[in-house]
Enzyme design. Structure first.
Site, PDB file in Angstrom:
ATOM      1  N   GLU A  60       0.794  -1.234   0.000  1.00 48.04           N
ATOM      2  CA  GLU A  60       0.000   0.000   0.000  1.00 48.04           C
ATOM      3  C   GLU A  60       0.828   1.287   0.000  1.00 48.04           C
ATOM      4  O   GLU A  60       0.782   2.065   0.963  1.00 48.04           O
ATOM      5  CB  GLU A  60      -0.954   0.003   1.199  1.00 48.04           C
TER       6      GLU A  60
ATOM      7  N   GLU B 168      -5.032  -8.494   0.860  1.00 50.19           N
ATOM      8  CA  GLU B 168      -5.738  -8.141   2.103  1.00 50.19           C
ATOM      9  C   GLU B 168      -7.216  -7.969   1.798  1.00 50.19           C
ATOM     10  O   GLU B 168      -7.575  -7.412   0.754  1.00 50.19           O
ATOM     11  CB  GLU B 168      -5.261  -6.800   2.680  1.00 50.19           C
TER      12      GLU B 168
HETATM   13  O1  IFM Z   1      -4.338  -2.729   9.167  1.00 52.04           O
HETATM   14  C1  IFM Z   1      -4.297  -2.248   7.864  1.00 52.04           C
HETATM   15  C2  IFM Z   1      -3.082  -2.767   7.122  1.00 52.04           C
HETATM   16  O2  IFM Z   1      -1.910  -2.470   7.794  1.00 52.04           O
HETATM   17  C3  IFM Z   1      -3.012  -2.163   5.748  1.00 52.04           C
HETATM   18  N1  IFM Z   1      -4.260  -2.317   5.037  1.00 52.04           N
HETATM   19  C4  IFM Z   1      -5.486  -1.998   5.715  1.00 52.04           C
HETATM   20  C5  IFM Z   1      -5.531  -2.664   7.084  1.00 52.04           C
HETATM   21  C6  IFM Z   1      -6.825  -2.266   7.819  1.00 52.04           C
HETATM   22  O3  IFM Z   1      -6.884  -0.911   7.987  1.00 52.04           O
END
Ligand code: IFM
Length: 454
Positions: free
Chosen positions: A163, A359
């Site tokens: 990210e 994710e």
């Molecule tokens: O916890 C975060 C993660 O570190 C990065 N993506 C989103 C998740 C939830 O906010």
């Protein structure tokens, strides 16, 4: 076919959010260690000093994964844990921790997926300008080499960055994440360029140093919009809305797909962004775009939600207003399962690489009930809805290689501290006791049936 036979059913975490041991065994400081010390930055003044104490409890955690039938574990490496100054001297104890973790995973038939950077940037390098320093891609290259030398005899899957939208956007544009700055568009574009160069250099380095045939990818994020109807106009509007750049520089310019993925896969910045930024564009040296666009094996994409989109009567993109009482998570994020169909589909059509959902998940108000268990029907319902959509994408021919639920355990949710619980496993932060939530047992059934129960 729904999900492939070798589908990677996984869970994901990141170093700062779970490891703890922030000052142990020769680890250097990260910008998150320092940011959490500042007043009024983090919910309740909390920090990741102990977090889930995964550094000490990793064997127990791997046993929990095994009990849940997890096939793949995506974790990140804390850069200053293995290079306390970011470059130079290597901390053997830090490397040993990750090496032991990898051994423990493999012993239990769980495939490790290593992410090099999930935001805990070395503080010593931050003092030298961080991502603004033109040497930062070289620093990252050195770090990537150390990790690859140590782990690639056993680790087959590497991810460079998690990210970039967040660690540049939230860290340097909006300023709610470490290091908590609000910098100019020109400066943050220059940093972004260095991050992309660091990515490309790391990909090259990983391949050069790898001790076996490794697969290398990248894990960006951003909203995944979906069409209001199955009409071709709405589908086209949704596709365009995902890949277009913001129309103005107001707000967080970094929250988009194309600025981060087009250079990586096409070797060029998106034209609408180049037009938008004009003279603020970063300095691009000869050969930079070739370095950035090193061939990748897969695209990892983090997908949580998006907006519904249609084409208006003038042929323009229209974001549909959400109805009152629209479903939402404990963090007030909208629940939009369609994003796990349309997101992978649009991304696959554009970038033509196998896709991992690196994710996906939600925060719930989980509690331990009187029976000692954690009942989280909302998480089961959320995951069920999203995974049905992912299955539909896979059935429709999108090459989906795996899915990593965020997150394995509850953990330190950045500026929200421990207020939000994203895990399939509940963590009592007073005792460090873990309890597999109902959703963890449900996910186990999904894995055992390779998604047949969806
Ligand atoms: O916890 C975060 C993660 O570190 C990065 N993506 C989103 C998740 C939830 O906010």
């Amino acid at each position: 076919m729904a999900f492939k036979d070798d589908f990677a059913w996984g869970v994901a975490t990141s170093s700062y959010q779970i490891e703890g041991a922030a000052y142990s065994d020769g680890k250097g400081l990260s910008i998150w260690d320092m940011y959490c010390k500042q007043p009024n930055k983090i919910y309740g003044g909390q920090n990741g000093d102990v977090a889930c104490d995964h550094y000490h409890k990793y064997k127990e955690d791997v046993q929990l994964m095994k009990k849940m039938g997890i096939k793949a574990y995506r974790f990140s490496i804390c850069w200053p844990r293995i290079l306390p100054n970011g470059i130079g001297e290597v901390n053997k104890q830090g490397l040993e921790f990750y090496s032991n973790l990898v051994d423990e995973l493999l012993k239990n038939d769980i495939e490790p997926y290593v992410t090099l950077f999930h935001w805990d940037f070395p503080y010593e390098l931050y003092k030298r300008g961080g991502w603004m320093n033109p040497d930062s891609p070289l620093w990252f290259e050195e770090y990537a080499a150390v990790v690859t030398d140590q782990l690639s005899d056993r680790v087959k899957y590497f991810i460079t960055f998690n990210e970039p939208q967040c660690f540049i956007g939230l860290g340097h544009v909006v300023g709610v994440h470490a290091p908590g700055l609000q910098q100019s568009v020109a400066d943050t574009l220059q940093m972004a360029h260095h991050v992309l160069l660091a990515h490309g250099r790391a990909v090259k380095t990983i391949r050069q140093h790898a001790k076996q045939d490794v697969k290398v990818g990248y894990a960006p994020t951003a909203s995944m919009h979906y069409p209001a109807t199955n009409g071709p106009e709405d589908i086209e509007a949704a596709r365009k809305s995902i890949f277009q750049m913001p129309k103005t520089m107001e707000g967080n310019w970094a929250w988009n797909v194309s600025w981060w993925s087009d250079p990586v896969f096409f070797g060029k910045y998106p034209e609408d962004g180049v037009q938008l930024f004009g003279e603020l564009m970063p300095k691009i040296k000869e050969g930079d775009m070739e370095i950035i666009s090193q061939p990748l094996d897969f695209l990892g994409q983090n997908i949580y939600n998006g907006m519904q989109v249609r084409q208006d009567e003038n042929g323009q993109i229209e974001f549909v207003k959400r109805y009152d009482g629209f479903p939402k998570t404990a963090l007030n994020w909208p629940i939009t399962p369609e994003t796990l169909y349309w997101g992978p589909k649009f991304l696959y059509e554009r970038y033509k690489k196998p896709i991992y959902i690196t994710e996906n998940g939600l925060s719930c108000h989980d509690v331990v009930s009187l029976d000692g268990k954690v009942h989280d029907p909302n998480r089961i319902d959320f995951l069920h809805r999203y995974l049905v959509e992912l299955k539909r994408a896979s059935t429709d021919g999108v090459d989906i290689a795996g899915y990593f639920q965020w997150s394995f355990t509850d953990n330190f949710e950045w500026h929200s501290g421990y207020e939000d619980r994203f895990g399939l496993v509940f963590v009592d932060y007073n005792t460090q006791e873990r309890i597999i939530k109902d959703s963890g047992y449900w996910y186990k059934k999904v894995i055992e049936t390779n998604g047949e129960i969806l």
